[in-house]
Design a protein around this motif. Structure first.
Motif, PDB file in Angstrom:
ATOM      1  N   GLN A 196       0.790  -1.090  -0.234  1.00  0.00           N
ATOM      2  CA  GLN A 196      -0.368  -0.163  -0.173  1.00  0.00           C
ATOM      3  C   GLN A 196       1.044   1.043  -0.072  1.00  0.00           C
ATOM      4  N   GLY A 197       2.314   1.306  -0.042  1.00  0.00           N
ATOM      5  CA  GLY A 197       3.236   2.389  -0.481  1.00  0.00           C
ATOM      6  C   GLY A 197       3.139   2.731   1.239  1.00  0.00           C
ATOM      7  N   LYS A 198       3.244   2.048   2.402  1.00  0.00           N
ATOM      8  CA  LYS A 198       3.874   2.671   3.846  1.00  0.00           C
ATOM      9  C   LYS A 198       4.886   2.036   3.958  1.00  0.00           C
ATOM     10  N   LYS A 199       6.078   2.692   4.707  1.00  0.00           N
ATOM     11  CA  LYS A 199       7.048   2.160   5.090  1.00  0.00           C
ATOM     12  C   LYS A 199       6.973   1.519   6.580  1.00  0.00           C
ATOM     13  N   VAL A 200       7.111   0.289   7.110  1.00  0.00           N
ATOM     14  CA  VAL A 200       7.058  -0.986   7.778  1.00  0.00           C
ATOM     15  C   VAL A 200       8.289  -0.976   8.404  1.00  0.00           C
ATOM     16  N   LYS A 222      10.930   6.430  14.539  1.00  0.00           N
ATOM     17  CA  LYS A 222      10.379   8.027  14.508  1.00  0.00           C
ATOM     18  C   LYS A 222      11.596   7.916  13.677  1.00  0.00           C
ATOM     19  N   ASN A 223      12.599   7.822  13.483  1.00  0.00           N
ATOM     20  CA  ASN A 223      13.858   8.571  13.221  1.00  0.00           C
ATOM     21  C   ASN A 223      13.843   7.996  11.793  1.00  0.00           C
ATOM     22  N   ARG A 224      13.244   7.061  11.656  1.00  0.00           N
ATOM     23  CA  ARG A 224      13.351   6.852   9.705  1.00  0.00           C
ATOM     24  C   ARG A 224      11.537   6.521   9.426  1.00  0.00           C
ATOM     25  N   GLY A 225      10.937   7.636   9.704  1.00  0.00           N
ATOM     26  CA  GLY A 225       9.740   8.306   9.503  1.00  0.00           C
ATOM     27  C   GLY A 225       9.177   7.180   8.891  1.00  0.00           C
ATOM     28  N   ALA A 226       8.529   5.554   9.720  1.00  0.00           N
ATOM     29  CA  ALA A 226       8.008   4.883   9.342  1.00  0.00           C
ATOM     30  C   ALA A 226       6.644   5.119   9.622  1.00  0.00           C
ATOM     31  N   ASP A 227       5.437   4.654   8.740  1.00  0.00           N
ATOM     32  CA  ASP A 227       4.235   4.234   9.285  1.00  0.00           C
ATOM     33  C   ASP A 227       3.874   3.423  10.239  1.00  0.00           C
ATOM     34  N   ILE A 228       4.217   2.305   9.789  1.00  0.00           N
ATOM     35  CA  ILE A 228       3.291   1.370  10.455  1.00  0.00           C
ATOM     36  C   ILE A 228       4.949   0.625  11.762  1.00  0.00           C
TER      37      ILE A 228
END
Length: 329
Positions: free
Chosen positions: A145-149, A197-203
């Motif tokens: 879905q294009g999210k950073k996990v 948080k530091n890597r800008g993850a979504d999930i």
């Protein structure tokens, strides 16, 4: 408009691929449960006590759960009296409708994510239920879905658990935050939240230990993990999902009761539904625990973990009845 027609119209608006996955995944349950119901409805010429007793036996055999079956039979009795139904075949849509109502309940079965920023999902459950595999498949779903996990290897107790999660991370192409085996799981979660948080993850998907040798210690460990996550992200975890193996039937229900509200459960994931003829456990769990089933495992492929849909579930079981009604129309 009849129940089956309403159900068919609702299903037609959803993707055919998802509908087929539910049909394929529930083949064993359909072949045993629905065929037995079909046989009962065609063999019996009237709705009497013997009819109700046999239907009760079939429902219990499908692991719908004794208390749920009792409630369902009473509802059917009431509808028979109210609608003056005499032919057992006329009970087919009523049974389907009641099962759909039981599955829907009053709670939303969709996954709740943070409106913005990091969403954290915590997975709990005993060993062997498919928890790590579920996390891997969900990582695949969200990445698609294009999210950073990011994955958190919080099961530091079971031999091979960290390596198994790493393998999934490599397959899906997502980072795994880990420490050495035997490390404090809460410390792993702290590191994972900071990394996310530091890597800008979504999930952030968090694995936890599933040992039951000492239930008190396990619950204390989960509570500690919960507190660490909440301290770092005040509205998290956004979901606490209990993973259950559908093939264990009533034992899955007992596990769900054991975890209960002590871990702040928000939903259930039922794995290996394709491997059992007792798919009625979905109804029992939903009804007796009042916790929504959020995902079901319908096969071994990466995309065989599907968001639970009560209408798809009923349609997959009773699609033959829909076809028969259409043919008669």
């Amino acid at each position: 408009m009849s129940f089956f027609k309403r159900l068919k119209e609702s299903i037609s608006s959803k993707t055919e691929a998802v509908t087929n996955k539910f049909k394929e995944g529930l083949t064993k349950t359909r072949n045993v449960f629905v065929d037995r119901v079909d046989d009962l409805f065609s063999r019996r010429k009237k709705i009497d006590e013997e009819f109700y007793e046999e239907l009760e036996e079939i429902l219990i055999g499908a692991d719908v759960g004794v208390s749920t079956v009792m409630e369902l039979i009473e509802q059917l009795r009431s509808e028979v009296r109210k609608r003056k139904i005499e032919d057992p075949n006329d009970l087919q849509p009523v049974l389907s409708e009641k099962l759909t109502e039981l599955l829907k309940g009053s709670e939303d079965s969709s996954i709740k994510l943070a409106p913005g920023g990091l969403s954290i999902i915590l997975f709990v459950g005993v060993n062997g239920v498919g928890k790590t595999t579920t996390i891997g498949k969900m990582a695949h779903m969200y990445k698609s879905q294009g999210k950073k996990v990011i994955l958190a290897a919080g099961d530091t107790f079971r031999a091979g658990a960290i390596e198994q999660l790493e393998t999934w991370g490599q397959r899906v192409g997502v980072d795994v935050i880990k420490q050495q085996a035997g490390s404090d799981p809460a410390a792993v979660m702290f590191d994972a939240v900071q990394a996310a948080k530091n890597r800008g993850a979504d999930i952030l998907l968090c694995d936890t230990a599933g040992r039951l040798q000492n239930k008190v210690n396990l619950m204390e460990e989960l509570n500690k993990i919960y507190r660490v996550i909440r301290r770092e992200v005040p509205d998290a975890p956004h979901e606490v999902l209990l993973v259950l193996d559908a093939t264990t039937g009533q034992n899955a229900l007992q596990q769900a009761k054991m975890f209960g509200d002590k871990t702040g459960l928000t939903g259930l994931v039922l794995t290996k539904l394709d491997g059992t003829a007792k798919g009625g456990i979905v109804v029992a769990i939903r009804q007796e625990l009042n916790i929504p089933v959020k995902f079901v495992g319908l096969g071994e492929k990466m995309d065989d973990l599907q968001p639970f849909d009560s209408e798809q579930f009923v349609h997959a079981l009773f699609g033959k009845w829909i076809a028969e009604e259409k043919a008669e129309a």
